[in-house]
Design a protein around this motif. Structure first.
Motif, PDB file in Angstrom:
ATOM      1  N   TYR A  81      23.610  36.449  33.313  1.00 25.62           N
ATOM      2  CA  TYR A  81      24.868  35.733  33.539  1.00 25.62           C
ATOM      3  C   TYR A  81      25.460  36.156  34.876  1.00 25.62           C
ATOM      4  O   TYR A  81      24.990  37.121  35.498  1.00 25.62           O
ATOM      5  CB  TYR A  81      25.865  36.012  32.406  1.00 25.62           C
ATOM      6  N   GLN A  82      26.473  35.453  35.317  1.00 25.48           N
ATOM      7  CA  GLN A  82      27.168  35.796  36.556  1.00 25.48           C
ATOM      8  C   GLN A  82      28.458  36.528  36.228  1.00 25.48           C
ATOM      9  O   GLN A  82      29.214  36.110  35.349  1.00 25.48           O
ATOM     10  CB  GLN A  82      27.483  34.540  37.375  1.00 25.48           C
ATOM     11  N   ASP A  83      28.720  37.628  36.950  1.00 31.12           N
ATOM     12  CA  ASP A  83      29.978  38.329  36.740  1.00 31.12           C
ATOM     13  C   ASP A  83      31.093  37.634  37.508  1.00 31.12           C
ATOM     14  O   ASP A  83      30.880  36.607  38.171  1.00 31.12           O
ATOM     15  CB  ASP A  83      29.856  39.811  37.118  1.00 31.12           C
TER      16      ASP A  83
ATOM     17  N   GLY B  16      30.536  36.629  40.988  1.00 31.72           N
ATOM     18  CA  GLY B  16      29.494  35.664  41.284  1.00 31.72           C
ATOM     19  C   GLY B  16      28.120  36.276  41.422  1.00 31.72           C
ATOM     20  O   GLY B  16      27.165  35.590  41.795  1.00 31.72           O
ATOM     21  N   SER B  17      28.001  37.574  41.123  1.00 32.28           N
ATOM     22  CA  SER B  17      26.716  38.270  41.230  1.00 32.28           C
ATOM     23  C   SER B  17      25.990  38.234  39.885  1.00 32.28           C
ATOM     24  O   SER B  17      26.628  38.219  38.836  1.00 32.28           O
ATOM     25  CB  SER B  17      26.930  39.726  41.656  1.00 32.28           C
ATOM     26  N   PRO B  18      24.648  38.252  39.890  1.00 29.93           N
ATOM     27  CA  PRO B  18      23.901  38.207  38.623  1.00 29.93           C
ATOM     28  C   PRO B  18      23.969  39.529  37.879  1.00 29.93           C
ATOM     29  O   PRO B  18      23.897  40.603  38.479  1.00 29.93           O
ATOM     30  CB  PRO B  18      22.467  37.898  39.077  1.00 29.93           C
TER      31      PRO B  18
ATOM     32  N   ASN C 164      27.400  43.957  42.884  1.00 31.29           N
ATOM     33  CA  ASN C 164      27.631  43.651  41.474  1.00 31.29           C
ATOM     34  C   ASN C 164      28.786  44.488  40.940  1.00 31.29           C
ATOM     35  O   ASN C 164      29.008  45.617  41.376  1.00 31.29           O
ATOM     36  CB  ASN C 164      26.380  43.958  40.653  1.00 31.29           C
TER      37      ASN C 164
END
Length: 238
Positions: free
Chosen positions: A125-127, A130-132, A226
């Protein structure tokens, strides 16, 4: 021949001088409404993502676990000849990845979709940055889950849990709210791995027990990185 209006140059100058105060106010109001709509839309989207993760992935694994225990009369990894009621027969070893998948599929248990075939215990998912990020689920028996005992004290007992790795603060809060109807890293069915075994007395009123990581101030963190993550423990009913 018509007389020339002496005010005409001034009127032309006013028309070409730029926005009036009223016009500027309208523009600022429109900009504020757009920013507010974008912010609300972002929050709604992230809430919907958390809802999907909880319903499709977390609850999917709860259902898979419950079906296993219902069909076999055992918890995953227990010894049929000498049942202990503990995951992996209380060996203390976690059950993850292929071991977890194989144990479920051998009993015909359907698994959540997860990341992909063979990676059903993972979810990408994306935090909020916007990072995976990636969730990973394992089964484990812990010997020191804190529960109320007599006289208002707390005692530790062995409990089977689902361990969920890769939780951002926002996602941990969303799942905690959906499972326990509140955000609390120490109490309830869903806890942080560093708080689940605490047996200290509960004050009056009970103190808040926040999760260890918080969403950082957007002005102070590098948006290329992240967000920090945590580990949650979800107690099973058996």
């Amino acid at each position: 021949m018509s007389e020339k209006n002496p005010m005409e140059p001034i009127q032309k100058l006013r028309r070409t001088a730029g926005f009036t105060i009223l016009e500027m106010s309208v523009v600022l109001v429109v900009i504020a409404l757009i920013i507010g709509a974008v912010s609300v839309g972002r929050d709604v989207h992230r809430s919907a993502v958390a809802e999907r993760i909880n319903n499709d992935f977390v609850q999917g694994w709860i259902i898979a676990y419950d079906r296993y225990t219902s069909q076999t009369g055992l918890v995953p990894g227990d010894n049929p000849a000498n049942p202990t009621g503990r995951v992996n027969a209380a060996s203390g070893a976690e059950m993850c990845d292929d071991d977890l998948r194989d144990a479920m599929l051998e009993r015909g248990i359907s698994l959540p979709q997860g990341r992909a075939e063979g990676l059903e215990n993972r979810y990408v998912y994306q935090d909020g940055n916007g990072s995976p990020q990636q969730l990973r689920i394992c089964l484990l028996n812990v010997t020191n889950w804190a529960e109320p005992a007599s006289g208002g004290a707390y005692a530790t007992r062995p409990r089977n849990i689902i361990r969920i790795e890769g939780l951002t603060a926002e996602l941990a809060h969303q799942i905690d709210t959906r499972i326990d109807s509140r955000i609390d890293a120490r109490f309830g069915r869903f806890r942080e791995d560093s708080r689940y075994s605490e047996t200290g007395a509960v004050g009056s009123p009970p103190a808040a027990n926040p999760w260890s990581e918080a969403d950082p101030d957007p002005s102070s963190y590098n948006r290329e990185e992240n967000l920090p993550t945590m580990v949650g423990y979800l107690k099973m009913n058996r």
